[in-house]
Design a protein around this motif. Structure first.
Motif, mmCIF file in Angstrom:
data_model
loop_
_atom_site.group_PDB
_atom_site.id
_atom_site.type_symbol
_atom_site.label_atom_id
_atom_site.label_comp_id
_atom_site.label_asym_id
_atom_site.label_seq_id
_atom_site.Cartn_x
_atom_site.Cartn_y
_atom_site.Cartn_z
ATOM 1 N N VAL A 78 0.860 -1.175 0.000
ATOM 2 C CA VAL A 78 0.000 0.000 0.000
ATOM 3 C C VAL A 78 0.900 1.229 0.000
ATOM 4 O O VAL A 78 1.802 1.351 0.823
ATOM 5 C CB VAL A 78 -0.927 0.017 1.232
ATOM 6 C CG1 VAL A 78 -1.715 1.326 1.316
ATOM 7 C CG2 VAL A 78 -1.874 -1.179 1.187
ATOM 8 N N GLY A 79 0.659 2.128 -0.932
ATOM 9 C CA GLY A 79 1.361 3.405 -0.956
ATOM 10 C C GLY A 79 0.524 4.428 -0.230
ATOM 11 O O GLY A 79 -0.711 4.374 -0.265
ATOM 12 N N ARG A 80 1.191 5.347 0.440
ATOM 13 C CA ARG A 80 0.433 6.352 1.184
ATOM 14 C C ARG A 80 1.076 7.716 0.985
ATOM 15 O O ARG A 80 2.284 7.862 1.083
ATOM 16 C CB ARG A 80 0.420 5.992 2.667
ATOM 17 C CG ARG A 80 -0.345 7.023 3.507
ATOM 18 C CD ARG A 80 -0.450 6.622 4.934
ATOM 19 N NE ARG A 80 -1.510 5.625 5.043
ATOM 20 C CZ ARG A 80 -1.768 4.944 6.129
ATOM 21 N NH1 ARG A 80 -1.047 5.104 7.213
ATOM 22 N NH2 ARG A 80 -2.749 4.081 6.161
ATOM 23 N N VAL A 81 0.249 8.704 0.698
ATOM 24 C CA VAL A 81 0.681 10.096 0.739
ATOM 25 C C VAL A 81 0.448 10.517 2.179
ATOM 26 O O VAL A 81 -0.686 10.621 2.627
ATOM 27 C CB VAL A 81 -0.100 10.980 -0.251
ATOM 28 C CG1 VAL A 81 0.304 12.437 -0.113
ATOM 29 C CG2 VAL A 81 0.116 10.498 -1.685
ATOM 30 N N THR A 82 1.535 10.713 2.924
ATOM 31 C CA THR A 82 1.442 10.968 4.356
ATOM 32 C C THR A 82 1.335 12.447 4.686
ATOM 33 O O THR A 82 0.933 12.807 5.795
ATOM 34 C CB THR A 82 2.642 10.372 5.098
ATOM 35 O OG1 THR A 82 3.843 10.903 4.531
ATOM 36 C CG2 THR A 82 2.643 8.852 4.981
ATOM 37 N N MET A 83 1.725 13.296 3.744
ATOM 38 C CA MET A 83 1.605 14.744 3.963
ATOM 39 C C MET A 83 1.587 15.438 2.609
ATOM 40 O O MET A 83 2.326 15.066 1.701
ATOM 41 C CB MET A 83 2.793 15.266 4.783
ATOM 42 C CG MET A 83 2.692 16.762 5.082
ATOM 43 S SD MET A 83 4.108 17.408 6.012
ATOM 44 C CE MET A 83 5.390 17.379 4.769
ATOM 45 N N LEU A 84 0.738 16.417 2.486
ATOM 46 C CA LEU A 84 0.706 17.279 1.313
ATOM 47 C C LEU A 84 0.348 18.672 1.789
ATOM 48 O O LEU A 84 -0.662 18.849 2.470
ATOM 49 C CB LEU A 84 -0.331 16.809 0.290
ATOM 50 C CG LEU A 84 -0.561 17.747 -0.899
ATOM 51 C CD1 LEU A 84 0.657 17.769 -1.817
ATOM 52 C CD2 LEU A 84 -1.793 17.335 -1.675
ATOM 53 N N VAL A 85 1.175 19.626 1.455
ATOM 54 C CA VAL A 85 0.852 21.016 1.767
ATOM 55 C C VAL A 85 1.457 21.906 0.689
ATOM 56 O O VAL A 85 2.578 21.698 0.257
ATOM 57 C CB VAL A 85 1.315 21.431 3.189
ATOM 58 C CG1 VAL A 85 2.804 21.291 3.365
ATOM 59 C CG2 VAL A 85 0.878 22.834 3.521
ATOM 60 N N VAL A 86 0.655 22.840 0.249
ATOM 61 C CA VAL A 86 1.085 23.864 -0.690
ATOM 62 C C VAL A 86 0.975 25.195 0.035
ATOM 63 O O VAL A 86 -0.018 25.450 0.727
ATOM 64 C CB VAL A 86 0.214 23.857 -1.975
ATOM 65 C CG1 VAL A 86 0.576 25.018 -2.902
ATOM 66 C CG2 VAL A 86 0.351 22.524 -2.693
#
Length: 156
Positions: A78-86
């Motif tokens: 399982v791949g996970r995007v653990t943080m995204l911020v712009v």
């Protein structure tokens, strides 16, 4: 509200030199991390391909981090995007979408069969953003802080 015009930006791996900019972005999410700790994490080889930054006009405009988890109940990791911020001043230019697309490309290339994105319950605009990208809410995540001894840090 009309989307802003797309800006020129590139996506690359984050480096220890990006720590001050990434720390500011993490602060926009309400978290604080010391620069020495963040720099050390970004210099660690396990983060070599796990931290993506979007750069516009020689400035870090956004960051995404990923993680791959092998699990027993699925045939593929399982791949996970653990943080995204712009950066708040750079939102609406396609940077977040591009970071997610690059994360998806890399996680798929690493053999993941599913991609999850974690997001704080209170970030309703982010929920709409992810749903717009084709993600759907399927579960609830629970957490419990522990101290270094392995004991629960919240006691009755």
């Amino acid at each position: 509200m009309e989307p802003r015009p797309r800006l020129s930006f590139s996506i690359r791996n984050g480096t220890a030199g990006d720590a001050p900019s990434i720390a500011e972005l993490i602060g926009e999410l309400g978290f604080q991390i010391g620069l020495p700790q963040l720099s050390a994490k970004l210099a660690d080889s396990c983060f070599a391909n796990a931290c993506l930054v979007a750069e516009s006009q020689s400035k870090v405009a956004g960051v995404a981090t990923t993680h791959i988890t092998p699990v027993l109940h699925r045939s593929k990791p399982v791949g996970r995007v653990t943080m995204l911020v712009v950066s708040e001043t750079m939102r609406g230019h396609g940077i977040g979408r591009s970071l997610v697309e690059e994360a998806e490309r890399r996680l798929s290339g690493a053999g993941c069969g599913l991609i999850e994105i974690t997001c704080n319950d209170s970030l309703e605009d982010a929920h709409s953003f992810y749903e717009h990208l084709g993600y759907r809410r399927t579960s609830v995540r629970f957490f419990k802080p522990i101290d270094n001894s392995g004991q629960s840090s919240t006691r009755k």
